[in-house]
Design a protein around this motif. Structure first.
Motif, PDB file in Angstrom:
ATOM      1  N   ILE A 119      11.123  -2.339  10.484  1.00  0.00           N
ATOM      2  CA  ILE A 119      11.616  -2.129   9.116  1.00  0.00           C
ATOM      3  C   ILE A 119      12.646  -1.002   9.181  1.00  0.00           C
ATOM      4  O   ILE A 119      12.417   0.022   9.831  1.00  0.00           O
ATOM      5  CB  ILE A 119      10.485  -1.715   8.157  1.00  0.00           C
ATOM      6  N   VAL A 120      13.777  -1.201   8.506  1.00  0.00           N
ATOM      7  CA  VAL A 120      14.812  -0.159   8.432  1.00  0.00           C
ATOM      8  C   VAL A 120      15.024   0.194   6.959  1.00  0.00           C
ATOM      9  O   VAL A 120      15.107  -0.689   6.108  1.00  0.00           O
ATOM     10  CB  VAL A 120      16.138  -0.659   9.050  1.00  0.00           C
ATOM     11  N   THR A 121      15.091   1.500   6.655  1.00  0.00           N
ATOM     12  CA  THR A 121      15.311   1.919   5.269  1.00  0.00           C
ATOM     13  C   THR A 121      15.911   3.326   5.247  1.00  0.00           C
ATOM     14  O   THR A 121      16.316   3.855   6.282  1.00  0.00           O
ATOM     15  CB  THR A 121      13.996   1.851   4.459  1.00  0.00           C
ATOM     16  N   ASP A 122      15.996   3.923   4.044  1.00  0.00           N
ATOM     17  CA  ASP A 122      16.500   5.290   3.899  1.00  0.00           C
ATOM     18  C   ASP A 122      15.508   6.288   4.501  1.00  0.00           C
ATOM     19  O   ASP A 122      14.324   5.990   4.632  1.00  0.00           O
ATOM     20  CB  ASP A 122      16.611   5.703   2.412  1.00  0.00           C
ATOM     21  N   ASP A 123      15.989   7.505   4.754  1.00  0.00           N
ATOM     22  CA  ASP A 123      15.082   8.619   5.000  1.00  0.00           C
ATOM     23  C   ASP A 123      14.614   9.067   3.614  1.00  0.00           C
ATOM     24  O   ASP A 123      15.249   9.886   2.951  1.00  0.00           O
ATOM     25  CB  ASP A 123      15.792   9.753   5.739  1.00  0.00           C
ATOM     26  N   LEU A 124      13.529   8.490   3.168  1.00  0.00           N
ATOM     27  CA  LEU A 124      13.111   8.585   1.773  1.00  0.00           C
ATOM     28  C   LEU A 124      12.805  10.016   1.337  1.00  0.00           C
ATOM     29  O   LEU A 124      13.186  10.434   0.236  1.00  0.00           O
ATOM     30  CB  LEU A 124      11.886   7.691   1.550  1.00  0.00           C
TER      31      LEU A 124
ATOM     32  N   ALA B  30       0.853  -1.180   0.000  1.00  0.00           N
ATOM     33  CA  ALA B  30       0.000   0.000   0.000  1.00  0.00           C
ATOM     34  C   ALA B  30       0.890   1.231   0.000  1.00  0.00           C
ATOM     35  O   ALA B  30       1.793   1.343   0.811  1.00  0.00           O
ATOM     36  CB  ALA B  30      -0.887  -0.011   1.242  1.00  0.00           C
ATOM     37  N   GLN B  31       0.649   2.138  -0.908  1.00  0.00           N
ATOM     38  CA  GLN B  31       1.444   3.360  -0.978  1.00  0.00           C
ATOM     39  C   GLN B  31       0.760   4.447  -0.163  1.00  0.00           C
ATOM     40  O   GLN B  31      -0.340   4.879  -0.474  1.00  0.00           O
ATOM     41  CB  GLN B  31       1.599   3.820  -2.415  1.00  0.00           C
ATOM     42  N   PRO B  32       1.395   4.914   0.933  1.00  0.00           N
ATOM     43  CA  PRO B  32       0.768   5.953   1.742  1.00  0.00           C
ATOM     44  C   PRO B  32       0.719   7.277   0.989  1.00  0.00           C
ATOM     45  O   PRO B  32       1.500   7.504   0.076  1.00  0.00           O
ATOM     46  CB  PRO B  32       1.706   6.053   2.959  1.00  0.00           C
ATOM     47  N   ALA B  33      -0.189   8.119   1.401  1.00  0.00           N
ATOM     48  CA  ALA B  33      -0.276   9.441   0.792  1.00  0.00           C
ATOM     49  C   ALA B  33       1.029  10.189   1.055  1.00  0.00           C
ATOM     50  O   ALA B  33       1.616  10.066   2.112  1.00  0.00           O
ATOM     51  CB  ALA B  33      -1.456  10.201   1.391  1.00  0.00           C
ATOM     52  N   PHE B  34       1.449  10.979   0.079  1.00  0.00           N
ATOM     53  CA  PHE B  34       2.684  11.733   0.249  1.00  0.00           C
ATOM     54  C   PHE B  34       2.455  12.799   1.303  1.00  0.00           C
ATOM     55  O   PHE B  34       1.557  13.623   1.193  1.00  0.00           O
ATOM     56  CB  PHE B  34       3.099  12.364  -1.080  1.00  0.00           C
ATOM     57  N   ALA B  35       3.296  12.786   2.346  1.00  0.00           N
ATOM     58  CA  ALA B  35       3.019  13.641   3.489  1.00  0.00           C
ATOM     59  C   ALA B  35       4.121  14.649   3.775  1.00  0.00           C
ATOM     60  O   ALA B  35       4.102  15.308   4.803  1.00  0.00           O
ATOM     61  CB  ALA B  35       2.797  12.758   4.720  1.00  0.00           C
ATOM     62  N   GLY B  36       5.106  14.786   2.889  1.00  0.00           N
ATOM     63  CA  GLY B  36       6.182  15.730   3.144  1.00  0.00           C
ATOM     64  C   GLY B  36       7.199  15.216   4.130  1.00  0.00           C
ATOM     65  O   GLY B  36       8.068  15.953   4.581  1.00  0.00           O
ATOM     66  N   GLU B  37       7.073  13.968   4.501  1.00  0.00           N
ATOM     67  CA  GLU B  37       8.062  13.338   5.362  1.00  0.00           C
ATOM     68  C   GLU B  37       8.031  11.838   5.091  1.00  0.00           C
ATOM     69  O   GLU B  37       7.080  11.308   4.514  1.00  0.00           O
ATOM     70  CB  GLU B  37       7.773  13.622   6.836  1.00  0.00           C
ATOM     71  N   THR B  38       9.078  11.150   5.492  1.00  0.00           N
ATOM     72  CA  THR B  38       9.157   9.715   5.241  1.00  0.00           C
ATOM     73  C   THR B  38       8.201   8.958   6.140  1.00  0.00           C
ATOM     74  O   THR B  38       8.165   9.180   7.355  1.00  0.00           O
ATOM     75  CB  THR B  38      10.594   9.223   5.495  1.00  0.00           C
ATOM     76  N   VAL B  39       7.416   8.075   5.537  1.00  0.00           N
ATOM     77  CA  VAL B  39       6.527   7.197   6.307  1.00  0.00           C
ATOM     78  C   VAL B  39       6.694   5.766   5.818  1.00  0.00           C
ATOM     79  O   VAL B  39       7.140   5.523   4.703  1.00  0.00           O
ATOM     80  CB  VAL B  39       5.042   7.621   6.192  1.00  0.00           C
ATOM     81  N   GLY B  40       6.341   4.813   6.681  1.00  0.00           N
ATOM     82  CA  GLY B  40       6.484   3.402   6.350  1.00  0.00           C
ATOM     83  C   GLY B  40       5.421   2.917   5.398  1.00  0.00           C
ATOM     84  O   GLY B  40       4.513   3.666   5.019  1.00  0.00           O
ATOM     85  N   PRO B  41       5.494   1.636   4.994  1.00  0.00           N
ATOM     86  CA  PRO B  41       4.544   1.085   4.020  1.00  0.00           C
ATOM     87  C   PRO B  41       3.103   1.107   4.507  1.00  0.00           C
ATOM     88  O   PRO B  41       2.173   1.112   3.710  1.00  0.00           O
ATOM     89  CB  PRO B  41       5.042  -0.346   3.798  1.00  0.00           C
ATOM     90  N   GLY B  42       2.922   1.155   5.825  1.00  0.00           N
ATOM     91  CA  GLY B  42       1.578   1.258   6.380  1.00  0.00           C
ATOM     92  C   GLY B  42       1.307   2.626   6.975  1.00  0.00           C
ATOM     93  O   GLY B  42       0.391   2.806   7.768  1.00  0.00           O
TER      94      GLY B  42
ATOM     95  N   TYR C  95       6.701   1.848  -2.309  1.00  0.00           N
ATOM     96  CA  TYR C  95       6.739   3.017  -1.433  1.00  0.00           C
ATOM     97  C   TYR C  95       8.123   3.643  -1.320  1.00  0.00           C
ATOM     98  O   TYR C  95       8.247   4.853  -1.126  1.00  0.00           O
ATOM     99  CB  TYR C  95       6.158   2.670  -0.054  1.00  0.00           C
ATOM    100  N   VAL C  96       9.194   2.866  -1.456  1.00  0.00           N
ATOM    101  CA  VAL C  96      10.548   3.424  -1.347  1.00  0.00           C
ATOM    102  C   VAL C  96      10.802   4.443  -2.454  1.00  0.00           C
ATOM    103  O   VAL C  96      11.088   5.613  -2.202  1.00  0.00           O
ATOM    104  CB  VAL C  96      11.612   2.307  -1.375  1.00  0.00           C
ATOM    105  N   THR C  97      10.693   4.010  -3.712  1.00  0.00           N
ATOM    106  CA  THR C  97      10.969   4.925  -4.822  1.00  0.00           C
ATOM    107  C   THR C  97       9.886   5.979  -4.979  1.00  0.00           C
ATOM    108  O   THR C  97      10.175   7.125  -5.330  1.00  0.00           O
ATOM    109  CB  THR C  97      11.109   4.147  -6.140  1.00  0.00           C
ATOM    110  N   ASN C  98       8.634   5.616  -4.709  1.00  0.00           N
ATOM    111  CA  ASN C  98       7.546   6.586  -4.844  1.00  0.00           C
ATOM    112  C   ASN C  98       7.781   7.792  -3.930  1.00  0.00           C
ATOM    113  O   ASN C  98       7.630   8.944  -4.347  1.00  0.00           O
ATOM    114  CB  ASN C  98       6.197   5.948  -4.491  1.00  0.00           C
ATOM    115  N   GLN C  99       8.174   7.530  -2.691  1.00  0.00           N
ATOM    116  CA  GLN C  99       8.389   8.643  -1.763  1.00  0.00           C
ATOM    117  C   GLN C  99       9.609   9.472  -2.159  1.00  0.00           C
ATOM    118  O   GLN C  99       9.597  10.703  -2.081  1.00  0.00           O
ATOM    119  CB  GLN C  99       8.558   8.120  -0.332  1.00  0.00           C
ATOM    120  N   ARG C 100      10.674   8.812  -2.576  1.00  0.00           N
ATOM    121  CA  ARG C 100      11.880   9.538  -2.980  1.00  0.00           C
ATOM    122  C   ARG C 100      11.579  10.443  -4.183  1.00  0.00           C
ATOM    123  O   ARG C 100      11.920  11.630  -4.190  1.00  0.00           O
ATOM    124  CB  ARG C 100      13.010   8.551  -3.316  1.00  0.00           C
ATOM    125  N   ASP C 101      10.929   9.860  -5.182  1.00  0.00           N
ATOM    126  CA  ASP C 101      10.604  10.625  -6.390  1.00  0.00           C
ATOM    127  C   ASP C 101       9.669  11.795  -6.082  1.00  0.00           C
ATOM    128  O   ASP C 101       9.875  12.923  -6.543  1.00  0.00           O
ATOM    129  CB  ASP C 101       9.941   9.724  -7.438  1.00  0.00           C
TER     130      ASP C 101
END
Length: 355
Positions: free
Chosen positions: A159-164, A20-32, A195-201
């Motif tokens: 879950i650990v990832t980039d600050d997208l 599920a792709q979360p709404a773009f919120a101006g900050e990094t959020v997880g897949p849920g 969600y990783v690339t979507n948020q970065r882009d």
């Protein structure tokens, strides 16, 4: 293998990754939609390390591929596990094959590890693959992806990832600076629900639109297959020969964009992308089109994953979504940037050209 493999194969699977792709919120959020916690907050004291050493715990690393990125994450994880007295008893490489990853889970479970660090390739397949590990009480720490319907705190630790968001923002700020905060740019984004690339882009696009009113995104094009990047860039340049800048979703397609620019004899249009790779880094230090690369601290990702696993073994509560810091790598800081991101020297070709 270079940093180009960081997400190249993984992102090619983007259409499969039905998170599920979360709404773009101006900050990094997880897949849920989970709130992000900085990786610096996931630490264990010397007293906690001593307690873990008494437990004589073991861990296994289940990776999606082999690459500079994976090597850096592995190095960070192994160093932290060594500090915690946790022995790494297995490490696997699924070669971007979800079926192979399922087999890898079965193989490592025979060694009875207490903790597993993993990047699940496909949410549906990995949900089935990791069920035996969950049933065995293994503490699972995930890198970037989440198996379908897995519940944090029950099925996995975190879950650990980039600050997208910051990945995309750093790229936007770097490109804006390179073109004098005005002009026309193209936005080449990852055309898949991931969600990783979507948020970065989206962070790049949102930063340009919010912070740089004199920069206009005059061309937007999605890309699913990195091999098509050169053709896509040629089409964009044909319609917009006066482009000042191009954003490319990650380094492998950026190489195709560079090929298109060179074929057109275009040395003016500036390029920014995400994730280190030798060809892109070499263009940058030689004064080519690439002006900057936004990169994550991959070694820190590994350290945080191992610390989270240790916390899970101690029964400590761990935040559900943890992000590692981001840096902007330029010609001026390329040697230090490679070290800060990957915990290794930049390729010799890049270092030589930077002298």
């Amino acid at each position: 293998m270079t940093m180009v493999m960081k997400r190249a194969g993984m992102l090619a699977l983007g259409a499969m990754l039905a998170l599920a792709q979360p709404a773009f919120a101006g900050e990094t959020v997880g897949p849920g939609g989970e709130k992000a916690t900085p990786s610096s907050e996931v630490t264990l004291s010397d007293a906690e390390a001593a307690k873990l050493k008494e437990g004589k715990y073991t861990a296994a690393l289940l990776w999606h591929t082999s690459s500079d990125f994976v090597n850096a994450v592995t190095s960070g994880a192994k160093d932290e596990f060594a500090r915690l007295g946790i022995e790494v008893v297995a490490q696997t490489d699924a070669g971007f094959d979800a079926a192979k990853q399922k087999s890898d889970v079965e193989t490592i479970l025979a060694k009875k590890p207490n903790a597993v660090l993993a990047l699940p390739l496909d949410p549906v397949t990995s949900a089935e693959a990791f069920k035996p590990a969950v049933a065995a009480g293994v503490k699972i720490v995930l890198l970037s992806n989440k198996p379908k319907d897995f519940v944090q705190g029950k099925d996995y630790v975190t879950i650990v990832t980039d600050d997208l968001f910051q990945m995309g923002k750093h790229a936007a700020d770097a490109l804006a600076g390179a073109i004098g905060k005005k002009g026309k740019v193209a936005w080449i984004y990852h055309d898949a629900q991931y969600y990783v690339t979507n948020q970065r882009d989206n962070a790049f696009k949102a930063t340009i639109e919010a912070d740089y009113p004199d920069i206009k995104i005059v061309a937007s094009q999605g890309i699913a297959d990195p091999a098509r990047a050169e053709d896509i860039a040629q089409a964009i340049l044909l319609k917009n020969p006066d482009l000042d800048g191009i954003y490319v979703t990650w380094s492998e397609p950026a190489e195709g964009v560079l090929s298109a620019l060179r074929a057109a004899g275009n040395s003016k249009t500036k390029v920014v992308t995400l994730d280190l790779s030798e060809p892109v880094g070499l263009d940058m230090v030689k004064g080519g089109n690439v002006t900057a690369i936004a990169a994550d601290k991959a070694y820190e990702l590994g350290r945080a994953m191992a610390a989270a696993a240790g916390a899970g073994l101690l029964g400590k509560t761990v935040p559900p979504f943890v992000v590692a810091p981001v840096l902007t790598v330029t010609k001026q800081n390329v040697a230090q940037g490679w070290q800060d991101s990957l915990h290794r020297d930049a390729p010799k070709s890049v270092l030589d050209a930077a002298k």
